[in-house]
Write a protein that holds these residues in place. Structure first.
Motif, PDB file in Angstrom:
ATOM      1  N   ARG A  70       4.088   3.420  -4.950  1.00  0.00           N
ATOM      2  CA  ARG A  70       3.356   4.234  -5.937  1.00  0.00           C
ATOM      3  C   ARG A  70       2.543   3.330  -6.864  1.00  0.00           C
ATOM      4  NH1 ARG A  70       6.437   3.622 -10.507  1.00  0.00           N
ATOM      5  NH2 ARG A  70       8.655   3.169 -10.194  1.00  0.00           N
ATOM      6  N   PRO A  71       1.439   3.794  -7.393  1.00  0.00           N
ATOM      7  CA  PRO A  71       0.558   2.960  -8.225  1.00  0.00           C
ATOM      8  C   PRO A  71       1.246   2.350  -9.437  1.00  0.00           C
ATOM      9  CG  PRO A  71      -0.575   4.958  -7.565  1.00  0.00           C
ATOM     10  CD  PRO A  71       0.850   5.129  -7.127  1.00  0.00           C
ATOM     11  N   GLY A  72       2.259   3.024  -9.967  1.00  0.00           N
ATOM     12  CA  GLY A  72       2.926   2.521 -11.163  1.00  0.00           C
ATOM     13  C   GLY A  72       4.034   1.520 -10.894  1.00  0.00           C
ATOM     14  N   ARG A 101       5.654  -1.858 -10.543  1.00  0.00           N
ATOM     15  CA  ARG A 101       5.243  -3.142 -11.124  1.00  0.00           C
ATOM     16  C   ARG A 101       5.838  -4.310 -10.332  1.00  0.00           C
ATOM     17  NH1 ARG A 101       8.159  -2.407 -16.486  1.00  0.00           N
ATOM     18  NH2 ARG A 101       9.592  -1.510 -14.945  1.00  0.00           N
ATOM     19  N   THR A 158      -5.149  -5.063  -4.101  1.00  0.00           N
ATOM     20  CA  THR A 158      -5.834  -4.002  -4.838  1.00  0.00           C
ATOM     21  C   THR A 158      -4.853  -3.066  -5.525  1.00  0.00           C
ATOM     22  OG1 THR A 158      -5.903  -2.622  -2.836  1.00  0.00           O
ATOM     23  CG2 THR A 158      -7.808  -4.058  -3.264  1.00  0.00           C
ATOM     24  N   HIS A 159      -3.549  -3.253  -5.301  1.00  0.00           N
ATOM     25  CA  HIS A 159      -2.556  -2.397  -5.942  1.00  0.00           C
ATOM     26  C   HIS A 159      -2.543  -2.695  -7.445  1.00  0.00           C
ATOM     27  CE1 HIS A 159       1.356  -0.765  -7.122  1.00  0.00           C
ATOM     28  NE2 HIS A 159       1.359  -0.072  -5.990  1.00  0.00           N
ATOM     29  N   PRO A 160      -2.629  -1.672  -8.288  1.00  0.00           N
ATOM     30  CA  PRO A 160      -2.719  -1.909  -9.740  1.00  0.00           C
ATOM     31  C   PRO A 160      -1.465  -2.517 -10.353  1.00  0.00           C
ATOM     32  CG  PRO A 160      -2.468   0.434  -9.267  1.00  0.00           C
ATOM     33  CD  PRO A 160      -2.722  -0.235  -7.945  1.00  0.00           C
ATOM     34  N   GLY A 161      -0.336  -2.433  -9.656  1.00  0.00           N
ATOM     35  CA  GLY A 161       0.901  -2.949 -10.222  1.00  0.00           C
ATOM     36  C   GLY A 161       1.192  -4.396  -9.877  1.00  0.00           C
ATOM     37  N   PRO A 212       0.800  -1.236   0.000  1.00  0.00           N
ATOM     38  CA  PRO A 212       0.000   0.000   0.000  1.00  0.00           C
ATOM     39  C   PRO A 212       0.830   1.282   0.000  1.00  0.00           C
ATOM     40  CG  PRO A 212      -0.949  -1.596   1.506  1.00  0.00           C
ATOM     41  CD  PRO A 212       0.378  -2.155   1.089  1.00  0.00           C
TER      42      PRO A 212
END
Length: 390
Positions: A252-254, A256, A270-273, A249
């Protein structure tokens, strides 16, 4: 000196788990020290022994709890309760004491036993008292069972893990007491097992490969961080839950992250990466494609072979203090922190400026220390007679 290496699963050459990697390193070191080693145990179904001429195969078993049917799990629990054995050991009771003894006698004589972890030795404990032994404690199993009980999601699981912990403590105490010498994979395990004296035990520094890795030049980075492991094993699952719940959490969202390996149910992020990629064909290629390796152990005992492999490959890493147990030397490109926020920050810093080091130097240091520790233990059994092989 002829040694019988008693283990649950005999080497098949695949080195698919940390346990198998550790066994290969220990057996190779025993042979480098001049001992003849015969391995006894079971194979995985459909996987023959890698060295059949020096292996006694008692049969094929699948001891994985996660892939067993509910009926099989219930049968294991019932047999464990009725027999007074641990859940781990009762899975191996598919042959009798008499059958194991007959197989041993056909392949003898032996100067001593190497009892490799508690599962096989606990299942056939009465058979190994007629010769001197060395006990190899891959982990402090009763401590791991206690941690599993604390993390268990149901009352039944908690009760079963507590029972396992109690029985494992008794088995480990007996095996350590009877052994001429004890090998552990981490220094703190010597204390936990009550064998901290240098006259009773030593730590085995391990390697994950026979030869030092060759430098492969510039890496092609495909993600920021990569993790691979047997996540169905409870201590690994506890570390992954910590990483996903406490560290991710703060990234950063980006950022990977690729996570490989068998995944138990209920693992999400839930992290987009975050990407769960399942099993991969080449574990080394997978981790080499990452800018940094998170080493996330927060439970268990013994050594983390993923840490050793990361250091052998010279890859940048961010590690918890528990991930470094059993390892005396830390490369310059490894950052250590147990704080989730600091862990996330260190991952982002490492991924922004990749810094590899020479992993071969770490590997060579480990091999020298491993061979010295093995010789120390063998001296407790008696002089090592050099075996002549045809």
């Amino acid at each position: 000196m002829h040694l019988l290496f008693a283990t649950s699963i005999v080497p098949d050459g695949a080195l698919a788990s940390g346990y198998e990697i550790a066994n290969a390193a220990i057996i190779a070191a025993l042979r480098r020290a001049g001992a003849r080693v015969t391995v006894i145990g079971f194979t995985w179904p459909g996987k023959p022994a890698a060295d059949p001429e020096n292996t006694i195969v008692l049969g094929a078993v699948d001891v994985r709890t996660e892939s067993a049917s509910p009926l099989q799990k219930l049968a294991w629990v019932a047999r464990a309760v009725l027999s007074g054995l641990t859940f781990a050991s009762v899975k191996l009771r598919v042959v009798s004491d008499a059958e194991v003894r007959a197989a041993v006698e056909r392949a003898g004589p032996f100067d001593g036993y190497v009892l490799n972890s508690v599962q096989f030795a606990g299942a056939f404990e009465k058979l190994f008292g007629d010769r001197p032994s060395i006990f190899v404690a891959h982990n402090v199993e009763h401590r791991s069972a206690q941690e599993n009980a604390t993390a268990a999601g149901s009352i039944l699981q908690r009760l079963l893990f507590r029972r396992e912990a109690r029985l494992l403590k008794s088995v480990e105490d007996r095996l350590c007491r009877r052994a001429r010498f004890v090998f552990t994979l981490a220094d703190e395990d010597r204390v936990a097992l009550g064998v901290a004296s240098d006259d009773r035990s030593v730590v085995l520094p391990l390697v994950t490969r026979a030869d030092a890795p060759a430098g492969t030049g510039q890496r092609r980075i495909e993600c920021d961080a990569a993790l691979i492991g047997t996540w169905t094993w409870q201590p690994n699952r506890i570390g992954l839950d910590w990483f996903l719940g406490k560290v991710v959490p703060h990234l950063r969202p980006g950022f990977r992250i690729r996570i490989a390996g068998g995944m138990p149910s209920g693992i999400t992020s839930t992290h987009p990466g975050v990407q769960f990629v399942g099993r991969v064909p080449d574990a080394q290629a997978f981790v080499r494609a990452a800018a940094v390796i998170p080493l996330i152990s927060t439970a268990g005992s013994g050594v983390q072979l993923k840490t050793i492999e990361t250091f052998e490959l010279g890859l940048p890493s961010v590690a918890t203090s528990r991930s470094l147990r059993g390892i005396d030397h830390r490369p310059d490109n490894c950052v250590v922190t147990d704080d989730p926020v600091a862990f996330a920050a260190a991952l982002e810093t490492a991924a922004s400026a990749v810094s590899d080091v020479d992993g071969g130097a770490f590997h060579r240091r480990q091999v020298r220390a491993l061979d010295a520790a093995i010789r120390l233990g063998l001296n407790k059994l008696g002089p090592v007679r050099q075996e002549v092989f045809a």
